[in-house]
Design an enzyme around this catalytic site. Sequence first.
Site, PDB file in Angstrom:
ATOM      1  N   SER A 162       0.787  -1.228   0.000  1.00 41.52           N
ATOM      2  CA  SER A 162       0.000   0.000   0.000  1.00 41.52           C
ATOM      3  C   SER A 162       0.819   1.278   0.000  1.00 41.52           C
ATOM      4  O   SER A 162       0.247   2.368  -0.169  1.00 41.52           O
ATOM      5  CB  SER A 162      -0.947   0.006   1.201  1.00 41.52           C
ATOM      6  N   TYR A 214     -10.458   2.149   5.800  1.00 41.44           N
ATOM      7  CA  TYR A 214      -9.392   1.889   4.838  1.00 41.44           C
ATOM      8  C   TYR A 214      -9.905   0.958   3.747  1.00 41.44           C
ATOM      9  O   TYR A 214     -10.373  -0.143   4.027  1.00 41.44           O
ATOM     10  CB  TYR A 214      -8.195   1.281   5.548  1.00 41.44           C
ATOM     11  N   SER A 215      -9.809   1.386   2.502  1.00 44.14           N
ATOM     12  CA  SER A 215     -10.355   0.606   1.397  1.00 44.14           C
ATOM     13  C   SER A 215      -9.523   0.794   0.134  1.00 44.14           C
ATOM     14  O   SER A 215      -9.505   1.872  -0.464  1.00 44.14           O
ATOM     15  CB  SER A 215     -11.803   1.034   1.116  1.00 44.14           C
TER      16      SER A 215
END
Length: 402
Positions: free
Chosen positions: A91, A197-198
């Site tokens: 991420s 969070y996505s």
Amino acid sequence: MTLRRRTVVTALGLTALVGALPATTPAAADGCPPVGDGGLQADVDAVAATGPVGVLAQVTTPHGTRTARAGTAVLGTALPVPWPSRARIGSTTKAFTATVALQLVGEGRLSLDDTVERWLPGLITGNGNDGRAITVRHLLQHTSGLYDYPEDAAGVPQLRTAEAFRTHRFRTYSAAELIAVALRHPPGFPPGTAFNYSTTGYQVISLIIEKATGESWERHVTRRILRPLGLRGTTAPGSDPLIHGPHPRGYRSFPDEPHPVDVTVCNQTLGGAGGALISTPAEVNSFLAALQRGDLLRPAEQAELHRSVATAGDVAEAWPGSRYGLGLMWTPSPHGGYWGHHGDTFGFHTRAATTPDGRRGFTLVWTGPGDEATEAAANTLAAHALTAEGGGGPEGGCGSRP
């Protein structure tokens, strides 16, 4: 792909196996001089002692660069983690993608207030999901309410079992496929009202970037960030499952396997614009420093980058008091705090941040397992690295190796 604490916890099964390995690979094996116990090396050893297979960290300061490593590059061997290692940064990719989106905003080609429907009519609909209410800002800041597709076991099976990983490890996903997985679920909340969070939001952003410019997010990252900064070790691999260049092996534990599984070779389109990049600690440090110095964004977009909301859920639990801007997270510390982005993906875990002025930064990568103790040790390393008195100063690490 994810920034969640539970992603680290799922690898706990490796801890007992690697406990018998030496915590620190002898530095003299490839000409690196011994180091003292009071600096970066001690912090890296502390991370390794919690269970990872291999650990590599680089700290940049006004006084120079320090690098340290521990553990092993290949489970069951004494091979050291290569100094110029490349790794899947998960991420941390989001910071690169958000930078591209903000550059397009600065050029007038996008607006943070544009809705998904404006660019991708009919894409976000069904089960209460509504692209007319979700803006570019919501997508970048994890306030869209969209379900996080890696949480769907049926849609993303390779995260759950070794058998499924081996079956699907080379599968290529499109952003539209992964968004469709998320849309099987209702939103967690109305857009703009909370934080969750996505990675789904970054898949949507990738399609908006392509629709607005005619080029993929990978091309923009390469042309706008990697080439200008000279980051030759950072790549968007697409469907290529290999990590090219020196790197440690990545490992993951699964409930259907008694031993850790080597997951290094895999198709990372599963992460896409939210988690696919491969990079090195040195180059992640360079990117974050340039971003914080204002080298990549105009002042107006730089201000938007740092407009943040309080995190929640697993993110807030792992990093208390943290706030999320547009592709960057603020983490408070006794000495002020720092901006960065962490990432966890197949077999690799990245923790990376820099001070607000970009003068001090660190990137830590570990392979294999980790738990709350690993996070605590990583947070200690971060605190030392990002303060003038701490690790990575003249007393620690391994010279100025890249």
